[in-house]
Scaffold this active site. Structure first.
Site, PDB file in Angstrom:
ATOM      1  N   TYR A   1      28.016 -17.161  -4.487  1.00  0.00           N
ATOM      2  CA  TYR A   1      27.895 -15.743  -4.829  1.00  0.00           C
ATOM      3  C   TYR A   1      26.983 -15.025  -3.851  1.00  0.00           C
ATOM      4  CZ  TYR A   1      29.804 -16.659  -9.553  1.00  0.00           C
ATOM      5  OH  TYR A   1      30.585 -17.007 -10.616  1.00  0.00           O
TER       6      TYR A   1
ATOM      7  N   ARG B   1      28.778 -17.823 -20.548  1.00  0.00           N
ATOM      8  CA  ARG B   1      30.142 -18.289 -20.336  1.00  0.00           C
ATOM      9  C   ARG B   1      30.180 -19.494 -19.393  1.00  0.00           C
ATOM     10  NH1 ARG B   1      34.448 -13.909 -18.394  1.00  0.00           N
ATOM     11  NH2 ARG B   1      32.775 -13.656 -16.885  1.00  0.00           N
TER      12      ARG B   1
ATOM     13  N   HIS C   1      28.678 -10.181  -5.762  1.00  0.00           N
ATOM     14  CA  HIS C   1      28.122 -10.196  -7.118  1.00  0.00           C
ATOM     15  C   HIS C   1      26.948  -9.242  -7.299  1.00  0.00           C
ATOM     16  CE1 HIS C   1      26.250 -12.278 -10.721  1.00  0.00           C
ATOM     17  NE2 HIS C   1      27.514 -12.181 -11.086  1.00  0.00           N
TER      18      HIS C   1
ATOM     19  N   HIS D   1      21.348 -10.756 -20.424  1.00  0.00           N
ATOM     20  CA  HIS D   1      22.016 -10.897 -19.127  1.00  0.00           C
ATOM     21  C   HIS D   1      21.077 -10.550 -17.978  1.00  0.00           C
ATOM     22  CE1 HIS D   1      25.231  -9.844 -16.065  1.00  0.00           C
ATOM     23  NE2 HIS D   1      25.675 -10.993 -16.522  1.00  0.00           N
TER      24      HIS D   1
ATOM     25  N   ARG E   1      34.109  -4.955  -6.973  1.00  0.00           N
ATOM     26  CA  ARG E   1      34.742  -6.243  -6.679  1.00  0.00           C
ATOM     27  C   ARG E   1      35.906  -6.564  -7.617  1.00  0.00           C
ATOM     28  NH1 ARG E   1      34.471 -10.957  -9.779  1.00  0.00           N
ATOM     29  NH2 ARG E   1      32.239 -10.627 -10.051  1.00  0.00           N
TER      30      ARG E   1
END
Length: 286
Positions: A74, A11, A194, A41, A166
């Site tokens: 992050y 993304r 994250h 991922h 989160r």
């Protein structure tokens, strides 16, 4: 020789990643694009090196992207190790991703969509059955219905559960007879939280995992994800410290109740991100 897996459906980074794939191929890198039907991922890196006296493997397993922009914004964690079992697992994972293996069993890592869901379910159930059950999880999102049901069942068995989520959380804490022993909080500050940390048990029974997956159907069933167990006692203490400080935060923390999210009242002034910055500076100075 270098192999790079480029995820073209990342993304916001599709165009950039396509360009990187071209640049890497022109430089002689063997570029692959993952497993058909599954987004990749996992955050892994593997180096196999001739050290003169032996061929050794080194690997990194992280919770965040290898991306210079997000690295400044992050909060993430990573394990750099030469542990023979973990590096063998990551070798098997890369062979799976490049089409050279159909690996279905791993020694020290959990891989989605192969082993992760079943193993996390087992770990939650073990705490539900223990007389002193304890679960602490830190993640970006909690959405998966089966995992939520497992946490509800553990709560009904008396397991003490703290969740640091989160973003989206579909579990309702504090519901009488359903989730009375579950607390949910979120840390919202300068840095985007994250990292994913999954802790099960207390004391000598404590087991801690870090990795790339949230508890969402897409992470557990439709993506290649990697979580590794941390066994070094010093590193386990560091992760436990992170969770403890997150749970003590009363400056950046919000808590989820039956009526939605509410800001945690500031009494002790514990700002977790500032605490971690000071700890990091202190460690850097010895």
């Amino acid at each position: 020789q270098t192999v790079a897996l480029i995820e073209l459906t990342a993304r916001f980074d599709e165009e950039t990643n396509i360009e990187w794939a071209r640049v890497l191929e022109e430089a002689g890198v063997h570029v692959v694009y993952g497993v058909v039907g599954l987004k990749t991922h996992a955050k892994c890196m593997l180096v196999v090196r001739d050290d003169g006296d032996a061929i050794r493997r080194y690997c990194h397993i992280g919770t965040g992207n290898y991306h210079p922009a997000t690295a400044e914004l992050y909060e993430d964690l990573g394990l750099l190790t030469a542990d023979p079992e973990i590096t063998a697992d990551v070798s098997d994972l890369f062979n799976y991703l490049t089409g050279y293996s159909h690996q279905t069993d791993y020694r020290r890592i959990l891989v989605a969509p192969i082993t992760m869901r079943d193993r996390l379910t087992e770990l939650i159930r073990e705490e539900a059955e223990a007389s002193d059950g304890r679960i602490v999880m830190k993640m970006n999102s909690l959405v998966d219905p089966s995992m939520i049901d497992e946490l509800y069942a553990a709560s009904q068995a008396g397991t003490e559960i703290d969740l640091i989520v989160r973003g989206i959380c579909c579990l309702r804490p504090g519901v009488p007879g359903l989730s009375e022993t579950i607390r949910v909080r979120s840390i919202v500050g300068r840095y985007l939280e994250h990292s994913r940390i999954y802790r099960f048990g207390r004391g000598d029974r404590m087991r801690v995992f870090i990795g790339s997956a949230d508890l969402m159907p897409r992470n557990l069933d439709h993506r290649v994800e990697c979580i590794t167990e941390i066994t070094d006692e010093g590193l386990k203490d560091r992760l436990d410290e992170i969770l403890r400080v997150n749970l003590e935060d009363d400056v950046l923390a919000w808590t989820l109740g039956l009526d939605g999210w509410q800001k945690v009242p500031t009494t002790d002034g514990v700002e977790s991100q500032l605490v971690f910055r000071r700890l990091a500076e202190g460690r850097a100075l010895g």
